[in-house]
Design an enzyme around this catalytic site. Structure first.
Site, PDB file in Angstrom:
ATOM      1  N   HIS A 123       3.619  -1.013   3.805  1.00  5.02           N
ATOM      2  CA  HIS A 123       2.993   0.288   3.544  1.00  5.02           C
ATOM      3  C   HIS A 123       4.317   1.300   3.381  1.00  5.02           C
ATOM      4  O   HIS A 123       5.195   1.371   4.141  1.00  5.02           O
ATOM      5  CB  HIS A 123       2.431   0.522   4.762  1.00  5.02           C
ATOM      6  CG  HIS A 123       1.483   2.002   4.485  1.00  5.02           C
ATOM      7  ND1 HIS A 123       0.274   2.057   3.687  1.00  5.02           N
ATOM      8  CD2 HIS A 123       1.794   3.205   5.020  1.00  5.02           C
ATOM      9  CE1 HIS A 123      -0.049   3.314   3.705  1.00  5.02           C
ATOM     10  NE2 HIS A 123       0.592   4.028   4.606  1.00  5.02           N
TER      11      HIS A 123
ATOM     12  N   SER B 170       0.923  -1.254   0.081  1.00  3.81           N
ATOM     13  CA  SER B 170       0.104   0.061  -0.074  1.00  3.81           C
ATOM     14  C   SER B 170       0.773   1.092   0.022  1.00  3.81           C
ATOM     15  O   SER B 170       2.183   1.280   0.345  1.00  3.81           O
ATOM     16  CB  SER B 170      -1.043   0.012   1.320  1.00  3.81           C
ATOM     17  OG  SER B 170      -0.366  -0.212   2.522  1.00  3.81           O
TER      18      SER B 170
END
Length: 307
Positions: free
Chosen positions: A275, A21
């Site tokens: 992330h 992400s």
């Protein structure tokens, strides 16, 4: 812009599947807005699980964050996650923002207490008419809509936490309020993250703990920020960037190598979700993902028509 549906996993040869992400920050100028959308266009084909858009200290970029997230919903196939804090806002004002996200089609919020308006490292003072903790904020978010909620986690302990027991209690309160995932503050020593996950599991907390990875494009900048947030900057990292203050191209090459090494080591320890704090530097993050074996899908859906 040719976007493709998010959520697919990628195979890193010899390792487990990896999912990513990306975090962006909202633009302050027209030029920065173009940089942001170029970054989104560059990284979208890697099909991230979601992309998040940050707030400034004290919620100073609240409106730009909302506008950016709303545009992602309308013009891309990506799943946006909007940052939301309870700094300098009443409960009613925060609830209005949450309802606005729901009405815009956003279904994922990154719920944070937020940095003080005076900046990172300053004393936090809750708004007298606002939510007093992240757990309170999460509970309100879940009452308004069935949002997915991500929260923060601190492998080296939040600088305001007096003990690890308190740190675990705070995280557990977030989970009990409805958090579905935690994303960590950046770190450079993987052993800190691995020990943190052990503490979390020992406390009976089972939500995913996703490591937050930051490519170091400015060693001075990240060192200053780390000092305020309680994150360690190891000596070996300083040595990697020695003599590169005036060589941004070389700094980016070193940053990509360091981040890729860090992630590959975590993969070897069984971690599969990551992330990336992109700082809106898409080419650097794309290069890191490429080194990790992530590739664009061969079969992409038709581009979304934009006005």
């Amino acid at each position: 812009m040719a976007y493709i549906d998010p959520g697919r996993r990628f195979r890193l040869t010899g390792h487990s599947d990896i999912a990513v992400s990306f975090e962006f920050f909202p633009p302050k100028t027209e030029k920065m807005e173009q940089t942001l959308w170029n970054s989104i266009e560059r990284l979208a084909p890697l099909e991230p699980n979601f992309v998040s858009v940050t707030y400034g200290a004290g919620g100073s970029t609240r409106e730009r964050t909302h506008a950016t997230v709303s545009r992602i919903v309308k013009e891309t196939h990506l799943k946006p996650a909007a940052h939301l804090t309870c700094v300098d806002a009443t409960c009613a004002e925060v609830d209005e923002v949450v309802q606005g996200y729901w009405d815009a089609g956003v279904r994922h919020i990154v719920a944070l207490r937020g940095d003080p308006a005076a900046g990172v490292g300053e004393k936090y003072i809750p708004h007298p008419g606002g939510y007093q903790s992240t757990a309170d904020l999460i509970a309100s978010i879940k009452r308004i809509g069935d949002f997915e909620v991500s929260v923060s986690a601190y492998p080296e302990k939040h600088p305001e936490s007096p003990s690890w027991d308190v740190e675990m209690d705070v995280l557990k309160a977030k989970v009990d309020a409805g958090a579905t995932r935690a994303i960590t503050q950046f770190f450079f020593r993987n052993e800190d993250y691995l020990r943190y996950v052990e503490r979390v599991r020992a406390a009976g907390i089972e939500i995913p703990i996703v490591p937050g990875i930051v490519p170091v494009t400015s060693f001075k900048g990240i060192s200053s920020f780390a000092a305020k947030t309680g994150a360690s900057v190891p000596d070996w990292l300083a040595r990697r960037f020695e003599g590169l203050d005036d060589d941004p191209k070389m700094r980016e090459l070193v940053a990509a190598a360091v981040a890729a090494e860090q992630v590959m080591d975590l993969v070897d320890h069984g971690v599969s979700d990551f992330h990336f704090y992109t700082m809106n530097k898409a080419d650097l993050v794309y290069a890191i993902c490429h080194m990790l074996g992530l590739r664009e899908s061969e079969a992409a859906p038709e581009p979304v028509a934009t006005a």
